[in-house]
Design a protein around this motif. Sequence first.
Motif, short mmCIF file in Angstrom:
data_model
loop_
_atom_site.label_atom_id
_atom_site.label_comp_id
_atom_site.label_asym_id
_atom_site.label_seq_id
_atom_site.Cartn_x
_atom_site.Cartn_y
_atom_site.Cartn_z
N ALA A 208 0.83 -1.20 0.00
CA ALA A 208 0.00 0.00 0.00
C ALA A 208 0.87 1.26 0.00
O ALA A 208 1.96 1.29 0.60
CB ALA A 208 -0.92 0.01 1.22
N THR A 209 0.41 2.28 -0.70
CA THR A 209 1.10 3.57 -0.75
C THR A 209 0.08 4.68 -0.54
O THR A 209 -1.12 4.41 -0.36
CB THR A 209 1.80 3.76 -2.12
OG1 THR A 209 0.79 3.86 -3.13
CG2 THR A 209 2.74 2.61 -2.44
N ALA A 210 0.53 5.91 -0.60
CA ALA A 210 -0.39 7.05 -0.43
C ALA A 210 -1.44 7.08 -1.53
O ALA A 210 -2.56 7.56 -1.31
CB ALA A 210 0.41 8.35 -0.41
N SER A 211 -1.11 6.59 -2.70
CA SER A 211 -2.05 6.60 -3.83
C SER A 211 -2.62 5.22 -4.15
O SER A 211 -3.40 5.07 -5.09
CB SER A 211 -1.35 7.15 -5.09
OG SER A 211 -0.23 6.35 -5.44
N ARG A 212 -2.25 4.22 -3.35
CA ARG A 212 -2.72 2.85 -3.59
C ARG A 212 -3.05 2.22 -2.25
O ARG A 212 -2.19 1.65 -1.58
CB ARG A 212 -1.67 2.04 -4.35
CG ARG A 212 -2.12 0.65 -4.76
CD ARG A 212 -1.05 -0.03 -5.61
NE ARG A 212 0.20 -0.21 -4.88
CZ ARG A 212 1.40 -0.24 -5.45
NH1 ARG A 212 1.52 -0.09 -6.75
NH2 ARG A 212 2.49 -0.42 -4.71
N ALA A 213 -4.31 2.31 -1.86
CA ALA A 213 -4.75 1.80 -0.56
C ALA A 213 -4.78 0.28 -0.55
O ALA A 213 -4.93 -0.37 -1.59
CB ALA A 213 -6.14 2.35 -0.23
N ALA A 214 -4.64 -0.31 0.63
CA ALA A 214 -4.78 -1.76 0.76
C ALA A 214 -6.19 -2.17 0.38
O ALA A 214 -7.16 -1.43 0.63
CB ALA A 214 -4.47 -2.18 2.19
N TYR A 215 -6.32 -3.34 -0.22
CA TYR A 215 -7.63 -3.78 -0.70
C TYR A 215 -7.71 -5.29 -0.68
O TYR A 215 -6.78 -5.98 -1.10
CB TYR A 215 -7.88 -3.27 -2.12
CG TYR A 215 -9.22 -3.67 -2.69
CD1 TYR A 215 -10.37 -2.97 -2.37
CD2 TYR A 215 -9.32 -4.77 -3.53
CE1 TYR A 215 -11.61 -3.35 -2.89
CE2 TYR A 215 -10.55 -5.15 -4.07
CZ TYR A 215 -11.69 -4.45 -3.74
OH TYR A 215 -12.91 -4.82 -4.25
N ASN A 216 -8.84 -5.81 -0.18
CA ASN A 216 -9.10 -7.24 -0.17
C ASN A 216 -10.04 -7.57 -1.33
O ASN A 216 -11.21 -7.15 -1.34
CB ASN A 216 -9.73 -7.68 1.14
CG ASN A 216 -8.78 -7.53 2.31
OD1 ASN A 216 -7.58 -7.84 2.19
ND2 ASN A 216 -9.28 -7.07 3.44
N ALA A 217 -9.55 -8.32 -2.31
CA ALA A 217 -10.38 -8.68 -3.46
C ALA A 217 -11.47 -9.66 -3.05
O ALA A 217 -11.33 -10.40 -2.08
CB ALA A 217 -9.50 -9.29 -4.55
N ARG A 218 -12.55 -9.65 -3.81
CA ARG A 218 -13.66 -10.54 -3.51
C ARG A 218 -14.16 -11.25 -4.76
O ARG A 218 -13.93 -10.80 -5.88
CB ARG A 218 -14.81 -9.77 -2.86
CG ARG A 218 -15.31 -8.60 -3.67
CD ARG A 218 -16.41 -7.88 -2.93
NE ARG A 218 -16.91 -6.73 -3.69
CZ ARG A 218 -17.94 -5.98 -3.30
NH1 ARG A 218 -18.55 -6.27 -2.17
NH2 ARG A 218 -18.34 -4.96 -4.04
N ALA A 219 -14.85 -12.37 -4.55
CA ALA A 219 -15.40 -13.14 -5.66
C ALA A 219 -16.59 -12.41 -6.27
O ALA A 219 -17.22 -11.57 -5.62
CB ALA A 219 -15.82 -14.52 -5.17
#
Length: 307
Positions: A208-219
């Motif tokens: 994660a970066t300032a312009s790319r937040a952490a994200y949990n992908a989903r089905a």
Amino acid sequence: MRTADNGFMRFFLALLLVLSISPLALADEEPSPPLWEWGLGLGYIRYADYPSSDEYSDLMLPFPTFQYRGEYLRADDREGGRAYLFKSDAWSLEFSGGGRLPLDSSKNLAREGMENLPLVLDGGPQLVWSSGGTWEFQLAPFLSAAAYGTYIRQNGMRFKAQVIYRWESYARGPFSSPIYISGTTALEMNAASQEYMQTYFEVDPMFATASRAAYNARAGFLNNNLSYYQRFSSGRFSLYIGASVSDYTWSANRSSPLHRSDLNVGYGVGMIYQFGESARPSVAPEDTQGVINRYRQQRHERLIPID
């Protein structure tokens, strides 16, 4: 890698339109192709770096070709690759698949600093309904595998529903040379498991970066895809053109910071020269059968011997 060139894309689509509607003098029928043939080709394709990316890659390379049109297995530029497990007049159970090319993440701004994307291959059984070789409906659950350098891991599942329309004609060229023309238009819908979606849309907290937040992908739903493909053949030479448009507006992971575009447009052109072929003709599509059909037939013949 660059974003799509709109001027070239408009020219390419105009070329597809002109070639597809040019008036043709139809002949009686296209000659039966050989059982197998081999050759060499040169192709160029432009494709999105990954599903819903706003950056594109260009690939141009020579490649060997081999086509086979047998009773159980067919792999050619008309029907694609398929192995028949079971087949009736209208229905068939086949083994087929697809895949996506790998990506060096350092060459994509959205994925910079993240792990490289693997070569992804999908495969499995698909149920097919066909209407005289013109209309076809396919439904498939594909198992997916991801190749990371020297190791391969299971990559979840992709679910496909596709409607295909095929056409063909036989014409005379400008120098009275015969030209065989075939085309395919397909509308495809894809959904995928969480593990498959994680490959393209997951952002681990460590990346994660300032312009790319952490994200949990989903089905869930992945995309709609409309594709067009056309082939022109004369003698030993064949020309191929095609284009596809993928819509990610309803994607289950549209909130991912790696989802950068609702629309991906890809296209390509290729040519093949056939150097060799078998003397034996191919098995006609209507004469193909599945391995299960053949097993049942052999079992019946053993139980009821025919004099």
